[in-house]
Design a protein around this motif. Structure first.
Motif, PDB file in Angstrom:
ATOM      1  N   LYS A 123       2.579 -14.397   6.117  1.00  0.00           N
ATOM      2  CA  LYS A 123       2.730 -12.942   6.261  1.00  0.00           C
ATOM      3  C   LYS A 123       1.697 -12.195   5.354  1.00  0.00           C
ATOM      4  O   LYS A 123       1.103 -12.569   4.554  1.00  0.00           O
ATOM      5  N   CYS A 124       1.160 -11.463   6.247  1.00  0.00           N
ATOM      6  CA  CYS A 124      -0.058 -10.477   5.839  1.00  0.00           C
ATOM      7  C   CYS A 124      -0.209  -9.176   6.688  1.00  0.00           C
ATOM      8  O   CYS A 124       0.336  -9.008   7.870  1.00  0.00           O
ATOM      9  N   LYS A 125      -0.795  -7.949   6.126  1.00  0.00           N
ATOM     10  CA  LYS A 125      -1.058  -6.842   6.762  1.00  0.00           C
ATOM     11  C   LYS A 125      -2.178  -6.968   7.769  1.00  0.00           C
ATOM     12  O   LYS A 125      -3.134  -7.473   7.361  1.00  0.00           O
ATOM     13  N   THR A 126      -2.213  -6.308   8.871  1.00  0.00           N
ATOM     14  CA  THR A 126      -3.215  -6.024   9.832  1.00  0.00           C
ATOM     15  C   THR A 126      -4.100  -5.152   9.440  1.00  0.00           C
ATOM     16  O   THR A 126      -4.433  -3.748  10.002  1.00  0.00           O
TER      17      THR A 126
ATOM     18  N   GLU B 136      -7.502  -7.928   5.035  1.00  0.00           N
ATOM     19  CA  GLU B 136      -7.149  -9.192   5.438  1.00  0.00           C
ATOM     20  C   GLU B 136      -7.916  -9.833   6.835  1.00  0.00           C
ATOM     21  O   GLU B 136      -7.602 -10.720   7.285  1.00  0.00           O
TER      22      GLU B 136
ATOM     23  N   HIS C 126      -2.522   0.582  16.005  1.00  0.00           N
ATOM     24  CA  HIS C 126      -0.909   0.165  16.033  1.00  0.00           C
ATOM     25  C   HIS C 126      -0.160   1.455  17.045  1.00  0.00           C
ATOM     26  O   HIS C 126      -0.584   2.457  17.143  1.00  0.00           O
TER      27      HIS C 126
ATOM     28  N   LEU D  21      -4.576   1.244  10.356  1.00  0.00           N
ATOM     29  CA  LEU D  21      -4.498   1.050   8.861  1.00  0.00           C
ATOM     30  C   LEU D  21      -5.918   0.564   8.268  1.00  0.00           C
ATOM     31  O   LEU D  21      -6.492  -0.420   8.711  1.00  0.00           O
TER      32      LEU D  21
ATOM     33  N   THR E 216      -4.181  -1.506   2.864  1.00  0.00           N
ATOM     34  CA  THR E 216      -2.747  -1.509   2.729  1.00  0.00           C
ATOM     35  C   THR E 216      -2.011  -0.142   2.205  1.00  0.00           C
ATOM     36  O   THR E 216      -0.744  -0.025   2.403  1.00  0.00           O
TER      37      THR E 216
ATOM     38  N   ASN F 269      -2.689   4.816   5.999  1.00  0.00           N
ATOM     39  CA  ASN F 269      -2.623   4.938   7.218  1.00  0.00           C
ATOM     40  C   ASN F 269      -2.690   6.157   7.952  1.00  0.00           C
ATOM     41  O   ASN F 269      -2.303   7.222   7.660  1.00  0.00           O
TER      42      ASN F 269
END
Length: 399
Positions: free
Chosen positions: A295-298, A302, A308, A317, A320, A323
């Motif tokens: 799992k990781c954030k886009t 990363e 989105h 984004l 982290t 937004n």
């Protein structure tokens, strides 16, 4: 001397402390080493100890466990290799089928072009033959008329010399009037150059209408097992059911993600994605080394530069914790992604009206430009496909 037994120094003797020449009676659990009583009193007073036998047994168990883990992992790897072998065979058969279908479509097109050109040739042949046959009929009629006139003139030339000479000028004029006005047309032959000139190029020029160019092609080897790709690899959607796919290193395993087949490490690239009625999606670019199993954030940290869409809201984004909502007055049908690798920029816009949506630059989170290959990135949880749109292809002749 050669052949004499080699003597070991006392500090090398098994079970003897090399520092104090005393028996190694304890095992220091803090420093993971055998010690003598002198070592304990000088260097290990506050440490925890056990007997060498207990320490050895625990470590034997640990090594046995490691060996079992390695053996188990080897078994898993062998299973994965077997699955990959089976998948390779299925991939080969399916890909061969699609290749044959693609080339059969081209052959159908070429056969149609061939038939159309031959039909045009036959039509011209028939038209020119009919015209020439008509002219030949007219010439036959003219020849019969000429023959009748020649008989009459021949009778008049049989008159006496005085009479003939008196009428000679008139007879010549009448002979001239008998000359036929029918001659072979200068455009009587088939225009071969029209039918054969650049015939291959003209067919290829037409082929662009049945062979659209898709600037980004999806890579099925990276696709999550819930995703389904169209045969031409231009569309992706969430099938809702898991497909039996091997867990190879390049495949996304946690989320419904897929990459484009070609990565970019230079230049400028652009592609349009039709999002249509899809409700949950992410599009953009991802670096080659992005996380694919966990799992990781886009987010850029990363290795993702994306926008989105969820619950009717569009956002970017940038980290982290940040937004950024995207301002748009309408539901977007298409998204344009533009990558400028050297400048370290990824720009998103609406190709329908040119509205700018967002631009990632190295100023947001990085102090440098891109350093590795970037791939087109797609995420969806919808049965409504995301579609990479073809681009218009033009054929130009350079002289």
């Amino acid at each position: 001397m050669k052949g004499e037994p080699r003597l070991h120094a006392p500090h090398m003797s098994q079970g003897v402390c090399p520092e104090h020449s005393q028996e190694l009676r304890l095992f220091c659990q803090d420093d993971e080493q055998l010690v003598c009583l002198e070592c304990v009193s000088r260097l290990h007073r506050t440490h925890t100890f056990s007997s060498p036998s207990k320490a050895a047994e625990r470590r034997r168990d640990s090594i046995r466990s490691m060996m079992r883990t390695l053996a188990d992992q080897l078994d898993v790897d062998k299973i994965l290799c077997g699955e990959a072998l089976a998948h390779i065979k299925a991939q080969s058969e399916e890909t061969e089928r699609q290749i044959k279908e693609e080339f059969e479509e081209l052959r159908r097109f070429l056969r149609g072009e061939e038939e159309a050109r031959i039909a045009a040739l036959r039509e011209e042949e028939e038209r020119r033959r009919w015209r020439l046959m008509k002219e030949m009929g007219e010439m036959d009629e003219a020849a019969a008329t000429l023959e009748r006139k020649a008989g009459l003139i021949e009778l008049e030339m049989g008159a006496g010399d005085i009479t003939f000479l008196q009428n000679c000028k008139d007879l010549k004029q009448r002979v001239r009037s008998c000359l036929p006005d029918h001659a072979l047309s200068s455009a009587a032959l088939i225009d071969v150059a029209k039918h054969l000139g650049n015939v291959r190029f003209r067919a290829w020029e037409k082929m662009k209408n049945i062979t659209p160019y898709i600037p980004v092609v999806l890579d099925p080897n990276t696709a999550h097992r819930f995703l389904h790709l169209s045969e031409d690899l231009s569309r992706v959607w969430d099938s809702g059911t898991s497909t039996d796919l091997p867990d190879t290193p390049e495949r996304f395993w946690e989320y419904e993600e897929v990459l484009g087949s070609e990565g970019f490490c230079s230049g400028r690239r652009c592609w349009d994605v039709e999002v249509g009625g899809a409700e949950i999606w992410i599009v953009g670019v991802a670096k080659e080394s992005c996380e694919r199993k966990g799992k990781c954030k886009t987010v850029p940290e990363e290795g993702f530069w994306v926008i989105h869409h969820r619950e009717g809201r569009y956002s970017a984004l940038t980290s982290t914790d940040v937004n950024i909502p995207l301002q748009t007055d309408q539901k977007l049908q298409r998204i344009r992604v533009e990558l400028d690798w050297e400048r370290g920029q990824v720009t998103f816009s609406n190709p329908d009206d040119g509205t700018h949506l967002h631009t990632y630059t190295h100023l947001h989170t990085y102090t440098h430009t891109f350093t590795e290959r970037l791939y087109p990135y797609f995420y969806t949880q919808c049965k409504q496909p995301l579609k990479i749109l073809p681009v218009q292809v033009s054929v130009c002749v350079s002289v």
